[in-house]
Every structure is written in C-alpha cells, then in structure tokens.
Enzyme design. Structure first.
Site, PDB file in Angstrom:
ATOM      1  N   ARG A  90      19.400  23.904 102.824  1.00  0.00           N
ATOM      2  CA  ARG A  90      18.289  23.179 103.467  1.00  0.00           C
ATOM      3  C   ARG A  90      17.069  23.142 102.548  1.00  0.00           C
ATOM      4  O   ARG A  90      16.246  22.246 102.622  1.00  0.00           O
ATOM      5  CB  ARG A  90      17.912  23.842 104.790  1.00  0.00           C
ATOM      6  CG  ARG A  90      18.974  23.677 105.866  1.00  0.00           C
ATOM      7  CD  ARG A  90      18.522  24.330 107.152  1.00  0.00           C
ATOM      8  NE  ARG A  90      19.551  24.241 108.178  1.00  0.00           N
ATOM      9  CZ  ARG A  90      20.468  25.171 108.397  1.00  0.00           C
ATOM     10  NH1 ARG A  90      20.506  26.258 107.636  1.00  0.00           N
ATOM     11  NH2 ARG A  90      21.371  25.033 109.345  1.00  0.00           N
ATOM     12  N   ASN A 122      13.221  20.000 107.849  1.00  0.00           N
ATOM     13  CA  ASN A 122      13.683  21.105 106.979  1.00  0.00           C
ATOM     14  C   ASN A 122      13.113  21.019 105.568  1.00  0.00           C
ATOM     15  O   ASN A 122      12.801  19.927 105.107  1.00  0.00           O
ATOM     16  CB  ASN A 122      15.213  21.081 106.905  1.00  0.00           C
ATOM     17  CG  ASN A 122      15.845  21.835 108.048  1.00  0.00           C
ATOM     18  OD1 ASN A 122      15.327  22.878 108.460  1.00  0.00           O
ATOM     19  ND2 ASN A 122      16.944  21.313 108.555  1.00  0.00           N
ATOM     20  N   SER A 151      19.686  30.879 117.110  1.00  0.00           N
ATOM     21  CA  SER A 151      19.836  31.903 118.155  1.00  0.00           C
ATOM     22  C   SER A 151      20.720  31.369 119.287  1.00  0.00           C
ATOM     23  O   SER A 151      21.529  32.114 119.858  1.00  0.00           O
ATOM     24  CB  SER A 151      18.464  32.315 118.701  1.00  0.00           C
ATOM     25  OG  SER A 151      17.689  32.864 117.655  1.00  0.00           O
ATOM     26  N   ALA A 152      20.583  30.073 119.597  1.00  0.00           N
ATOM     27  CA  ALA A 152      21.450  29.460 120.621  1.00  0.00           C
ATOM     28  C   ALA A 152      22.904  29.471 120.140  1.00  0.00           C
ATOM     29  O   ALA A 152      23.833  29.718 120.917  1.00  0.00           O
ATOM     30  CB  ALA A 152      20.992  28.038 120.911  1.00  0.00           C
ATOM     31  N   HIS A 177      15.456  29.747 108.708  1.00  0.00           N
ATOM     32  CA  HIS A 177      16.455  28.829 109.276  1.00  0.00           C
ATOM     33  C   HIS A 177      17.259  28.331 108.068  1.00  0.00           C
ATOM     34  O   HIS A 177      17.004  27.271 107.514  1.00  0.00           O
ATOM     35  CB  HIS A 177      15.765  27.677 110.011  1.00  0.00           C
ATOM     36  CG  HIS A 177      16.700  26.566 110.416  1.00  0.00           C
ATOM     37  ND1 HIS A 177      17.768  26.760 111.257  1.00  0.00           N
ATOM     38  CD2 HIS A 177      16.726  25.248 110.088  1.00  0.00           C
ATOM     39  CE1 HIS A 177      18.409  25.612 111.428  1.00  0.00           C
ATOM     40  NE2 HIS A 177      17.801  24.673 110.725  1.00  0.00           N
TER      41      HIS A 177
HETATM   42  P1  NAD Z   1      17.150  10.758 110.108  1.00  0.00           P
HETATM   43  O1  NAD Z   1      17.321  10.258 108.727  1.00  0.00           O
HETATM   44  O2  NAD Z   1      18.074  10.318 111.181  1.00  0.00           O
HETATM   45  O3  NAD Z   1      15.659  10.434 110.634  1.00  0.00           O
HETATM   46  C1  NAD Z   1      14.514  10.664 109.874  1.00  0.00           C
HETATM   47  C2  NAD Z   1      13.531   9.553 110.173  1.00  0.00           C
HETATM   48  O4  NAD Z   1      12.312   9.849 109.462  1.00  0.00           O
HETATM   49  C3  NAD Z   1      13.986   8.166 109.715  1.00  0.00           C
HETATM   50  O5  NAD Z   1      13.970   7.278 110.817  1.00  0.00           O
HETATM   51  C4  NAD Z   1      12.980   7.767 108.641  1.00  0.00           C
HETATM   52  O6  NAD Z   1      12.717   6.387 108.623  1.00  0.00           O
HETATM   53  C5  NAD Z   1      11.769   8.579 109.086  1.00  0.00           C
HETATM   54  N1  NAD Z   1      10.758   8.767 108.050  1.00  0.00           N
HETATM   55  C6  NAD Z   1      10.919   9.054 106.736  1.00  0.00           C
HETATM   56  N2  NAD Z   1       9.726   9.130 106.121  1.00  0.00           N
HETATM   57  C7  NAD Z   1       8.780   8.910 107.078  1.00  0.00           C
HETATM   58  C8  NAD Z   1       7.353   8.867 107.061  1.00  0.00           C
HETATM   59  N3  NAD Z   1       6.659   9.055 105.928  1.00  0.00           N
HETATM   60  N4  NAD Z   1       6.709   8.597 108.223  1.00  0.00           N
HETATM   61  C9  NAD Z   1       7.399   8.367 109.361  1.00  0.00           C
HETATM   62  N5  NAD Z   1       8.758   8.395 109.433  1.00  0.00           N
HETATM   63  C10 NAD Z   1       9.430   8.674 108.311  1.00  0.00           C
HETATM   64  O7  NAD Z   1      17.167  12.360 109.997  1.00  0.00           O
HETATM   65  P2  NAD Z   1      17.399  13.403 111.199  1.00  0.00           P
HETATM   66  O8  NAD Z   1      18.842  13.705 111.311  1.00  0.00           O
HETATM   67  O9  NAD Z   1      16.664  12.920 112.390  1.00  0.00           O
HETATM   68  O10 NAD Z   1      16.699  14.715 110.578  1.00  0.00           O
HETATM   69  C11 NAD Z   1      15.295  14.769 110.450  1.00  0.00           C
HETATM   70  C12 NAD Z   1      14.860  16.115 109.891  1.00  0.00           C
HETATM   71  O11 NAD Z   1      15.151  17.148 110.842  1.00  0.00           O
HETATM   72  C13 NAD Z   1      15.576  16.532 108.591  1.00  0.00           C
HETATM   73  O12 NAD Z   1      14.649  17.203 107.763  1.00  0.00           O
HETATM   74  C14 NAD Z   1      16.626  17.525 109.085  1.00  0.00           C
HETATM   75  O13 NAD Z   1      17.042  18.440 108.092  1.00  0.00           O
HETATM   76  C15 NAD Z   1      15.818  18.202 110.160  1.00  0.00           C
HETATM   77  N6  NAD Z   1      16.587  18.983 111.148  1.00  0.00           N
HETATM   78  C16 NAD Z   1      16.115  20.227 111.423  1.00  0.00           C
HETATM   79  C17 NAD Z   1      16.770  21.006 112.353  1.00  0.00           C
HETATM   80  C18 NAD Z   1      16.222  22.388 112.641  1.00  0.00           C
HETATM   81  O14 NAD Z   1      16.859  23.222 113.314  1.00  0.00           O
HETATM   82  N7  NAD Z   1      15.028  22.706 112.164  1.00  0.00           N
HETATM   83  C19 NAD Z   1      17.909  20.532 113.023  1.00  0.00           C
HETATM   84  C20 NAD Z   1      18.345  19.234 112.732  1.00  0.00           C
HETATM   85  C21 NAD Z   1      17.684  18.458 111.778  1.00  0.00           C
END
Ligand code: NAD
Length: 319
Positions: A90, A122, A151-152, A177
C-alpha cells in the site's frame, strides 16, 4: 431550524460510492455531495444513489459538486486515489496520494470548513498524518480508517476458526494498515472471556489454532480481494459508516481507527491504528490495550515503518 447531517465525499470511485450507499441505506446522514476530478462520474454516482430513494429508511439528498460546496459539511470523507498500478504494497501509492491531497486539502480549509475529515486513501496512516498537517485542524477532527477494516477481518477469521459469531468477539489489529500490522491476541475477548483462557480451558474444542497464520491471513486479505476484483469496497464502506454514525450520534463507541498518538503505546507524533473512543468531537481518547512482550516488539516495528514513510512523504509534500 432542523439540522441536517451533511457529508462530502472526495473520490466517487469504488470506495466513495459504497460509503455513500452504506450511509444512506442505514439512514445515518441526510445530505451527501460527491466531488471527483471526473465530474461525469460524480454526477452518475449521485444519480444512481438517488434511484434508491424509494427504498430508504428516510429521505437523503445525494448530489455532485465542487470543493467550494464542501464548506458547510460536518464530515468530509477522503477516498481519492487510483489503484491502476496494482501493487501488494500500500505504501507504493504514497507519492501519488500525497500529490492529490496536497491539491485540495488547503482549498477545503479556505472555504471555512471546520468539520471532521475521515481519511481512507492509502497508505492511510501516512495520508491521515498529512491531511492533518495540511489542514491545520485539531488532531481529534482528523481520523483515518486505519486498522478498522483489518480488525473486522480478524474477527471474521477468528469466528471461522472458533465457530463463535464475529459479533461476540472483541479483537484488534494495531499499527499500520499494511503488512506490518499486529494482531493483539493477548487482548482478544469473547464477550468478557479472554480468548487465550477460553482456548486453554477447552482444548478439545479449540485445537489447532495457529495465531501466526491468522495474523498473516488477516493482513493479506485486502490483497486477496484486490486480486479478485480490483477494488475493496463493501467492508471499508461499513467501517466508514460506523465512524460517521459514532460522530453524528455522539456514541462514544470504541472503534479501531488511525489516531494521533501522543505518548500512548510509548509512541508520539504519528497516526496509527489503535482502538479509540469516537463521539461528536471525533477521536475523544485512545484506549491502550495490555499487550505481551512479543506484541509490544512487533508494535514498535510497525510504528517505525509508519515513521519512516512519514519522513519519506515530506519530500513529496515539500516538492
Ligand atoms: P477508484 O479508482 O475506484 O476511485 C478513486 C476516485 O478518485 C476516482 O473516481 C478518481 O477520479 C478520483 N480522483 C483522483 N484524483 C482526484 C482528485 N484530485 N480530486 C477528486 N477526485 C479524484 O479507487 P477506490 O477503489 O475507490 O480506492 C480509493 C482509495 O481508497 C485508494 O487509495 C485505495 O487504496 C483506498 N482504500 C483504502 C482502504 C482502507 O482500508 N484504508 C480500503 C479500500 C481502498
């Protein structure tokens, strides 16, 4: 005047859309605005959500907008990003994610926004740290989802291993994470009974429980899901909704999340996954779990990894 519970979601992708759907399905907010660089996508996600209106517990409004429309939101969820260059690590996303948040967090603050940020993007612990730095908001108002999802996952896997319902299991993943996260097994409880004690008392029922394998499997679940469908979205949407509900309803619920450590767990000045009490003020305080020596050592290692990447992130932020 009747107060509406207003949410902004930046990033109308897999995660953003599932967070919105989870929240309106549960009736825990009234108004959601999607903001995305892909404006068409934000409009489409809003319309798709509005098509569920006839089935919702109560009315909600979902629309698309710009950063300027976020000024009066109570909570802004940051889930921008891209996982096009799929990587098991990540932290690989770090520079890219930092560049994105740097482009809009100061703009949001200029609107006068003074609510809570929930950060999902991330690597979440590092991005949460920099959202707080860029926004200047108090630490308690900036919350990362941290090890909430992990955790879930741990509770689900322990449920499969023990046959006990996940809702009767209290167990936490701590730290990053990411790959170095730590399972706090010595603090795991089955409705008031220590997991270790239960296993020791009933060896005929609970045998063959391989704690190391469970910890590894928990940390790797995200990767397994990503490989299968190129996103993880349902679980994280539930984690996000749980935090939103705890804030709006001032629940004082203990939720594992990325919180700013100021001496807790012998560490300071980083965001890391720990259980914290969440209410109307965001993170109200952190719960310190008693850990055994081996868990403490692993925790120190995961904190070092977060610290290292915060340092690495400084370059991208200053560029
Ligand atoms: P995705 O590609 O489906 O969606 C991301 C969106 O962000 C896209 O629609 C894109 O157009 C938009 N975007 C990009 N740059 C932007 C900006 N400057 N302003 C506004 N919008 C912008 O990705 P996703 O699957 O939804 O994942 C999103 C993030 O969440 C990733 O970093 C992923 O790793 C993270 N994530 C974290 C967890 C967690 O437990 N923390 C879990 C799942 C996903």
């Amino acid at each position: 005047m009747i107060n509406t519970r207003k949410i902004g979601i930046i990033g109308a992708g897999h995660v953003g859309s599932h967070c919105a759907f989870s929240m309106i399905l549960q009736g825990i907010c009234d108004d959601i605005t999607f903001v995305d660089v892909n404006e068409e996508k934000a409009v489409a996600q809003a319309l798709d959500c509005m098509d569920t209106l006839a089935f919702l517990p109560h009315k909600a409004i979902v629309k698309s907008g710009t950063i300027k429309d976020l000024a009066d939101k109570d909570i802004i969820i940051i889930c921008v990003g891209t996982i096009d260059n799929i990587s098991k690590d990540r932290l690989f996303e770090l520079d890219h994610s930092l560049k994105i948040i740097k482009s809009f967090v100061p703009e949001i603050i200029k609107t006068g926004f003074n609510g809570h940020f929930i950060v999902i993007t991330n690597p979440v612990d590092i991005i949460t740290y920099y959202v707080q730095q860029l926004s200047g908001l108090p630490y308690n108002q900036v919350i990362g989802t941290g090890t909430g999802l992990d955790s879930a996952r741990l509770r689900r896997i322990l449920s499969v291993e023990t046959g006990i319902d996940a809702r009767s299991i209290q167990a936490y993943m701590l730290g990053e994470h990411g790959d170095s996260q730590v399972a706090a097994f010595s603090s795991a409880f089955i409705n008031g009974k220590s997991l270790f004690d239960l296993i020791a008392e009933k060896p005929e029922k609970f045998f063959n429980i391989d704690f190391e394998a469970i910890e590894k499997k928990t940390a790797e679940t995200g990767w397994d899901i990503l490989c299968g469908k190129n996103s993880t979205e349902f679980g994280i949407a539930c984690v996000c909704s749980e935090i939103v509900r705890a804030i709006f309803h001032d629940e004082k619920k203990i939720i594992p999340c990325s919180a700013f450590l100021q001496g807790e767990y012998d560490t300071s000045n980083i965001y890391a996954g720990v259980p914290a009490v969440i209410g109307k003020d965001g993170i109200e305080y952190i719960i310190e779990l008693p850990l055994n020596e081996s868990e403490k050592k692993k925790l120190s290692n995961t904190f070092d990894i977060i610290k290292h990447h915060i340092e690495r992130g400084k370059r991208a932020i200053e560029d």
